[in-house]
Design a protein around this motif. Sequence first.
Motif, PDB file in Angstrom:
ATOM      1  N   SER A  77       8.191  76.135 -42.818  1.00 10.49           N
ATOM      2  CA  SER A  77       7.806  75.087 -43.756  1.00 10.49           C
ATOM      3  C   SER A  77       8.614  73.798 -43.605  1.00 10.49           C
ATOM      4  O   SER A  77       8.259  72.777 -44.188  1.00 10.49           O
ATOM      5  CB  SER A  77       7.933  75.601 -45.194  1.00 10.49           C
ATOM      6  N   THR A  78       9.706  73.828 -42.839  1.00  5.20           N
ATOM      7  CA  THR A  78      10.518  72.637 -42.652  1.00  5.20           C
ATOM      8  C   THR A  78      11.328  72.737 -41.368  1.00  5.20           C
ATOM      9  O   THR A  78      11.706  73.824 -40.955  1.00  5.20           O
ATOM     10  CB  THR A  78      11.471  72.409 -43.848  1.00  5.20           C
ATOM     11  N   ALA A  79      11.589  71.592 -40.773  1.00  4.06           N
ATOM     12  CA  ALA A  79      12.416  71.556 -39.567  1.00  4.06           C
ATOM     13  C   ALA A  79      13.874  71.247 -39.902  1.00  4.06           C
ATOM     14  O   ALA A  79      14.726  71.203 -39.031  1.00  4.06           O
ATOM     15  CB  ALA A  79      11.886  70.501 -38.594  1.00  4.06           C
ATOM     16  N   VAL A  80      14.169  71.050 -41.182  1.00  4.93           N
ATOM     17  CA  VAL A  80      15.500  70.673 -41.626  1.00  4.93           C
ATOM     18  C   VAL A  80      16.472  71.842 -41.472  1.00  4.93           C
ATOM     19  O   VAL A  80      16.120  72.997 -41.724  1.00  4.93           O
ATOM     20  CB  VAL A  80      15.448  70.212 -43.105  1.00  4.93           C
ATOM     21  N   ALA A  81      17.703  71.527 -41.095  1.00  3.76           N
ATOM     22  CA  ALA A  81      18.759  72.537 -41.060  1.00  3.76           C
ATOM     23  C   ALA A  81      19.053  72.980 -42.489  1.00  3.76           C
ATOM     24  O   ALA A  81      18.688  72.293 -43.445  1.00  3.76           O
ATOM     25  CB  ALA A  81      20.015  71.949 -40.414  1.00  3.76           C
ATOM     26  N   VAL A  82      19.703  74.112 -42.626  1.00  8.92           N
ATOM     27  CA  VAL A  82      20.038  74.621 -43.957  1.00  8.92           C
ATOM     28  C   VAL A  82      21.498  75.067 -43.989  1.00  8.92           C
ATOM     29  O   VAL A  82      22.112  75.290 -42.950  1.00  8.92           O
ATOM     30  CB  VAL A  82      19.139  75.801 -44.371  1.00  8.92           C
ATOM     31  N   THR A  83      22.009  75.165 -45.213  1.00  3.05           N
ATOM     32  CA  THR A  83      23.335  75.741 -45.407  1.00  3.05           C
ATOM     33  C   THR A  83      23.212  76.886 -46.393  1.00  3.05           C
ATOM     34  O   THR A  83      22.387  76.857 -47.304  1.00  3.05           O
ATOM     35  CB  THR A  83      24.347  74.717 -45.964  1.00  3.05           C
ATOM     36  N   ILE A  84      24.023  77.897 -46.181  1.00  2.00           N
ATOM     37  CA  ILE A  84      24.114  79.015 -47.115  1.00  2.00           C
ATOM     38  C   ILE A  84      25.424  78.832 -47.872  1.00  2.00           C
ATOM     39  O   ILE A  84      26.485  78.691 -47.258  1.00  2.00           O
ATOM     40  CB  ILE A  84      24.128  80.367 -46.382  1.00  2.00           C
ATOM     41  N   TRP A  85      25.341  78.818 -49.178  1.00  2.70           N
ATOM     42  CA  TRP A  85      26.527  78.710 -50.022  1.00  2.70           C
ATOM     43  C   TRP A  85      26.860  80.098 -50.553  1.00  2.70           C
ATOM     44  O   TRP A  85      26.022  80.736 -51.177  1.00  2.70           O
ATOM     45  CB  TRP A  85      26.276  77.753 -51.181  1.00  2.70           C
ATOM     46  N   LEU A  86      28.066  80.554 -50.316  1.00  7.29           N
ATOM     47  CA  LEU A  86      28.540  81.826 -50.846  1.00  7.29           C
ATOM     48  C   LEU A  86      29.226  81.514 -52.171  1.00  7.29           C
ATOM     49  O   LEU A  86      30.291  80.908 -52.201  1.00  7.29           O
ATOM     50  CB  LEU A  86      29.506  82.490 -49.865  1.00  7.29           C
ATOM     51  N   LEU A  87      28.577  81.907 -53.266  1.00  3.94           N
ATOM     52  CA  LEU A  87      29.056  81.561 -54.599  1.00  3.94           C
ATOM     53  C   LEU A  87      29.547  82.791 -55.351  1.00  3.94           C
ATOM     54  O   LEU A  87      29.045  83.897 -55.140  1.00  3.94           O
ATOM     55  CB  LEU A  87      27.933  80.880 -55.393  1.00  3.94           C
ATOM     56  N   THR A  88      30.515  82.581 -56.231  1.00  2.35           N
ATOM     57  CA  THR A  88      31.051  83.635 -57.074  1.00  2.35           C
ATOM     58  C   THR A  88      31.096  83.138 -58.514  1.00  2.35           C
ATOM     59  O   THR A  88      30.991  81.930 -58.755  1.00  2.35           O
ATOM     60  CB  THR A  88      32.473  84.037 -56.618  1.00  2.35           C
ATOM     61  N   PRO A  89      31.268  84.039 -59.472  1.00  5.64           N
ATOM     62  CA  PRO A  89      31.392  83.589 -60.865  1.00  5.64           C
ATOM     63  C   PRO A  89      32.609  82.675 -61.026  1.00  5.64           C
ATOM     64  O   PRO A  89      33.604  82.819 -60.303  1.00  5.64           O
ATOM     65  CB  PRO A  89      31.588  84.895 -61.648  1.00  5.64           C
ATOM     66  N   PRO A  90      32.566  81.761 -61.978  1.00  3.92           N
ATOM     67  CA  PRO A  90      33.661  80.797 -62.131  1.00  3.92           C
ATOM     68  C   PRO A  90      34.940  81.400 -62.693  1.00  3.92           C
ATOM     69  O   PRO A  90      35.917  80.697 -62.868  1.00  3.92           O
ATOM     70  CB  PRO A  90      33.082  79.759 -63.102  1.00  3.92           C
ATOM     71  N   THR A  91      34.970  82.689 -62.922  1.00  2.00           N
ATOM     72  CA  THR A  91      36.180  83.301 -63.479  1.00  2.00           C
ATOM     73  C   THR A  91      37.252  83.534 -62.417  1.00  2.00           C
ATOM     74  O   THR A  91      38.417  83.709 -62.741  1.00  2.00           O
ATOM     75  CB  THR A  91      35.837  84.647 -64.136  1.00  2.00           C
ATOM     76  N   GLU A  92      36.871  83.524 -61.151  1.00  3.70           N
ATOM     77  CA  GLU A  92      37.833  83.768 -60.083  1.00  3.70           C
ATOM     78  C   GLU A  92      38.561  82.476 -59.724  1.00  3.70           C
ATOM     79  O   GLU A  92      37.956  81.424 -59.595  1.00  3.70           O
ATOM     80  CB  GLU A  92      37.124  84.269 -58.822  1.00  3.70           C
ATOM     81  N   SER A  93      39.881  82.566 -59.555  1.00  3.90           N
ATOM     82  CA  SER A  93      40.588  81.392 -59.050  1.00  3.90           C
ATOM     83  C   SER A  93      40.580  81.481 -57.531  1.00  3.90           C
ATOM     84  O   SER A  93      40.533  82.559 -56.949  1.00  3.90           O
ATOM     85  CB  SER A  93      42.020  81.349 -59.583  1.00  3.90           C
TER      86      SER A  93
END
Length: 169
Positions: A39-55
């Motif tokens: 559906s698109t020729a654009v590159a992508v990034t994967i963000w590895l996210l965690t809950p904001p409770t972790e420092s």
Amino acid sequence: MAPNAAYSENERERAIRAGMVEGGCVEGVIALPPQLFSSTAVAVTIWLLTPPTESREEVFFVDASHTGRMVTRTRRALGADDIREIGDIVARRRRGEEPDSAPAASVPIRDIRDQDYNLNPRKHVMPLPAAVSGDGRTVEALLRKLDDLHVRAVEADTRAEYELRRLGW
């Protein structure tokens, strides 16, 4: 996510990234190559996210933007080895190991802060040493040129299809 979400100069977007980074939500960002999705020729990034409770003291970056291979003139695919390598890099990082020769880096939050919360992996990951082709150009430069030509071919195909539809073909 689209790559520009990682480095947009938009004040609101930068504030969102800052909040996510300072809140410990961003574990890592992985840059993938363009043309992976039909559906698109654009590159992508994967963000590895965690809950904001972790420092968190650092964010992990992987530049996998030159992985995969073109399977058609307009479509790229990651092979099993590419996927395994990216997964192994992330798994090693989660165990606290730094990848030895992989296109990856752990960056302290203070450095990301100094870079106005730019989360573009290409900004933080040092490129691997480039192999040199027979005519003196680096293989990396040749791959970038090939990627650019593939993107231009997709744009030309899209424009041709539009014009043909407009003409009733």
